[in-house]
Write an enzyme that holds these catalytic residues in place. Structure first.
Site, PDB file in Angstrom:
ATOM      1  N   GLY A   1      46.755   4.816  33.787  1.00  0.00           N
ATOM      2  CA  GLY A   1      48.054   4.802  33.133  1.00  0.00           C
ATOM      3  C   GLY A   1      47.946   4.097  31.796  1.00  0.00           C
ATOM      4  O   GLY A   1      48.656   3.133  31.507  1.00  0.00           O
ATOM      5  N   HIS A   2      46.996   4.546  30.983  1.00  0.00           N
ATOM      6  CA  HIS A   2      46.775   3.981  29.655  1.00  0.00           C
ATOM      7  C   HIS A   2      45.813   4.884  28.902  1.00  0.00           C
ATOM      8  O   HIS A   2      45.244   5.817  29.478  1.00  0.00           O
ATOM      9  CB  HIS A   2      46.196   2.559  29.752  1.00  0.00           C
ATOM     10  CG  HIS A   2      44.949   2.453  30.570  1.00  0.00           C
ATOM     11  ND1 HIS A   2      43.735   2.946  30.136  1.00  0.00           N
ATOM     12  CD2 HIS A   2      44.727   1.945  31.805  1.00  0.00           C
ATOM     13  CE1 HIS A   2      42.833   2.726  31.064  1.00  0.00           C
ATOM     14  NE2 HIS A   2      43.396   2.130  32.099  1.00  0.00           N
ATOM     15  N   SER A   3      45.642   4.590  27.618  1.00  0.00           N
ATOM     16  CA  SER A   3      44.558   5.230  26.860  1.00  0.00           C
ATOM     17  C   SER A   3      43.745   4.126  26.197  1.00  0.00           C
ATOM     18  O   SER A   3      44.139   2.955  26.228  1.00  0.00           O
ATOM     19  CB  SER A   3      45.120   6.196  25.808  1.00  0.00           C
ATOM     20  OG  SER A   3      45.739   5.466  24.774  1.00  0.00           O
TER      21      SER A   3
END
Ligand code: TYD
Length: 135
Positions: A50-52
């Protein structure tokens, strides 16, 4: 650097004693390895990621069991179901990603191009989308 996600088929050395696969810097994967980490004991229904990353590149391998990796480049989302230990999913930087549908006792193994650095994370999806629009 390769800009598109892709599944990389890793070498398989088939053997009646049990099979063997491997990856080597500069051969099967398009970056130098700085770090590996793994995700395990994931309770049913949980979601990881749930991130980049701004710069970090990764290869995600389901060493055991199965899980889905959902990749989002700001324009489209694609789900990769990983369930073989001889496939690695290459995830370029600037890709929003999360992992879900972990099977019992699954083991996610991740090979990364940079050392852990919280500043390299984008954890705000709205900011991620804005960065895509603004280039
Ligand atoms: P994180 O990458 O945020 O996992 P997820 O996106 O699945 O929630 O990592 C969770 C925590 O683990 C993070 O806050 C710091 C720690 N961590 C390290 O110390 N080193 C690492 O290489 C990684 C991947 C995480």
């Amino acid at each position: 650097m390769i800009n598109d996600p892709r599944l990389i088929e890793l070498p398989k050395v088939l053997d009646q004693r049990g099979n063997l696969s491997f990856l080597q810097e500069g051969h099967q994967i398009p970056f130098e390895i700085e770090r590996v980490y793994w995700i395990y004991d994931v309770p049913g229904g949980e979601v990881r990621g749930g991130h980049s990353y701004h710069t970090n590149l990764e290869i995600i391998i389901a060493l055991s069991g199965s899980f889905d990796v959902v990749l989002d480049n700001g324009l489209k989302k694609e789900t990769y179901s990983l369930n073989r230990s001889y496939y690695g999913l290459y995830v370029p930087s600037g890709t929003w990603r999360h992992m879900e549908n972990f099977s019992t006792n699954s083991l996610g193994f991740i090979v990364a191009s940079t050392k852990y650095n919280e500043n390299d994370y984008e954890r705000d999806y709205e900011l991620f989308l804005k960065s895509k629009i603004n280039g």
